[in-house]
Write an enzyme that holds these catalytic residues in place. Structure first.
Site: not given
Ligand code: NAD
Length: 361
Positions: A235, A262-263, A288, A293, A325
């Site tokens: 999330c 990884t978020s 990640d 970081e 990351h």
């Molecule tokens: P997205 O917006 O498609 O999905 C996020 C989901 O989280 C949504 O369904 C939302 O309803 C849910 N959410 C929000 N608050 C919540 C809570 N309190 N409890 C449970 N669920 C909740 O986003 P995505 O494209 O799937 O990406 C997710 C995350 O991954 C991004 O926010 C970003 O931080 C991270 N990310 C990391 C990398 C990396 O290289 N490590 C790359 C891209 C994205």
């Protein structure tokens, strides 16, 4: 259009700069320790071929002290660890910068209220390759469970003993996915359909696709934490999700659970995480991302002291796997990031409202 492209240029060796203050507050890289991201220059250079936007690749991260580098530019292009708070935005607006183009999905590092007040438009790349991150998250699960990283180093040193490499089958294990957006859904799908895991999920806004991917929702976060053998965070970082993994929620997890993030780093309270590792409550952790970081990631810090004691402690655990990351980093993702960012900039230049604008709530 002329764009100041922060945190991008590949630089030479990083000079050592022993400033404790800078490291301790994790506020910025020391001067000279610019990120080394040749891949940005290459992918944006290729994608910009026929478009011809003037991209000025800068070594520095965007922060208050580097705002002047954006003078005479129409836009800045930034990444996850650039700072774009109200002060920075005010500085940019005073220089006539009208546009902030994030070359990433997350926008937690931008003060959207300040941007709106100052008339600076902010865009992002909402989805560039959810597969890249989902596949990496599953790889992290496999690495931790089957200990690839340990066998790699061991065999390189001529040690073929199997002691200490015991894993377990993922088949029929319960995996808890927190956040079932683009990445969480795919991660769950790979684990359910590919490995035969029992995938459960928690999201404030459940997705209709989950069922067809073999993912079943539970009603509360606590229920997910109590049932899961492996928990994977997907999330976004918001005021509501900061430190969602804390003393209380860690206590709700099964003893021996594996936690994957990884978020965004600040979804986890690192002090609570370290305590749960020290007590043996957590079986293993894959990260990640890390909440502070920005002081270390995307730069070569191999000749520097780590002043962040929590980070150093995390790196010392035999059962913690950390990557810098990296989950997004695939050829396909970089190309999509470059194409979408350049399209966002073109929309801005032509006065068109970009579909990828991020606005204050
Ligand atoms: P997205 O917006 O498609 O999905 C996020 C989901 O989280 C949504 O369904 C939302 O309803 C849910 N959410 C929000 N608050 C919540 C809570 N309190 N409890 C449970 N669920 C909740 O986003 P995505 O494209 O799937 O990406 C997710 C995350 O991954 C991004 O926010 C970003 O931080 C991270 N990310 C990391 C990398 C990396 O290289 N490590 C790359 C891209 C994205």
């Amino acid at each position: 259009m002329k764009v100041a492209f922060y945190s991008s240029k590949k630089v030479g060796p990083v000079p050592f700069f022993p400033s404790v203050t800078l490291f301790n507050d994790c506020a910025s890289h020391p001067p000279g320790s610019a990120p080394s991201t040749r891949y940005d220059v290459d992918s944006f250079g290729d994608a910009n071929g026929d478009i011809g936007i003037e991209l000025n690749f800068l070594e520095s991260r965007l922060e208050k002290s580097t705002v002047p580098l954006a003078a005479s530019h129409d836009a800045v292009c930034i990444f996850v660890n650039d700072y774009c708070d109200a002060d920075v935005l005010e500085g940019l607006a005073n220089l006539g910068v009208k546009y902030v183009a994030l070359r990433c999905a997350g926008f937690n590092n931008v003060d959207l209220q300040a941007a709106e007040r100052l008339g600076v438009e902010v865009s992002r790349v909402p989805s560039y390759s959810p597969e890249a991150v989902a596949e990496f998250a599953v790889g992290m699960v496999m690495t931790i469970v089957r200990k690839y990283h340990k066998s790699y180093s061991r065999v390189r040193e001529g040690n073929f003993l199997l002691d200490g490499l015991l894993g377990f089958n993922l088949f029929q294990k319960t995996i808890g996915i927190i956040g079932t957006g683009r990445i969480g859904l795919l991660t769950g799908k790979i684990l359910a359909k590919g490995f035969g895991c029992n995938v459960i999920a928690y999201d404030l806004y459940p997705s209709k696709q989950a069922g067809e991917y073999g993912i079943r929702y539970v009603d509360t976060l606590e229920e997910l934490l109590r049932q899961s053998d492996i928990v994977s965070l997907h999330c976004p970082l918001t005021d509501g999700t900061k430190y969602m993994i804390n003393d209380t929620t860690l206590g709700q997890m099964k003893r021996g659970v594996i936690l994957i993030n990884t978020s965004r780093g600040a979804l986890i309270d690192t002090t609570a995480l370290i305590n749960a590792l020290k007590s043996g409550h957590l079986g293993a952790v894959g990260l990640d991302v890390y909440e502070k970081e920005s002081a270390y990631f995307f730069a070569d810090s191999s000749t520097k002291i780590i002043y962040d004691d929590n980070f150093a402690r995390l790196l010392s655990f035999y059962n913690v796997f950390v990557s810098g990351h990296q989950a997004f980093l695939t050829v396909e993702a970089l190309r999509n990031i470059a194409d979408t960012t350049l399209q966002n900039l073109q929309d801005c230049a032509s006065g068109k409202k970009s579909p990828n604008l991020v606005e204050a709530e």
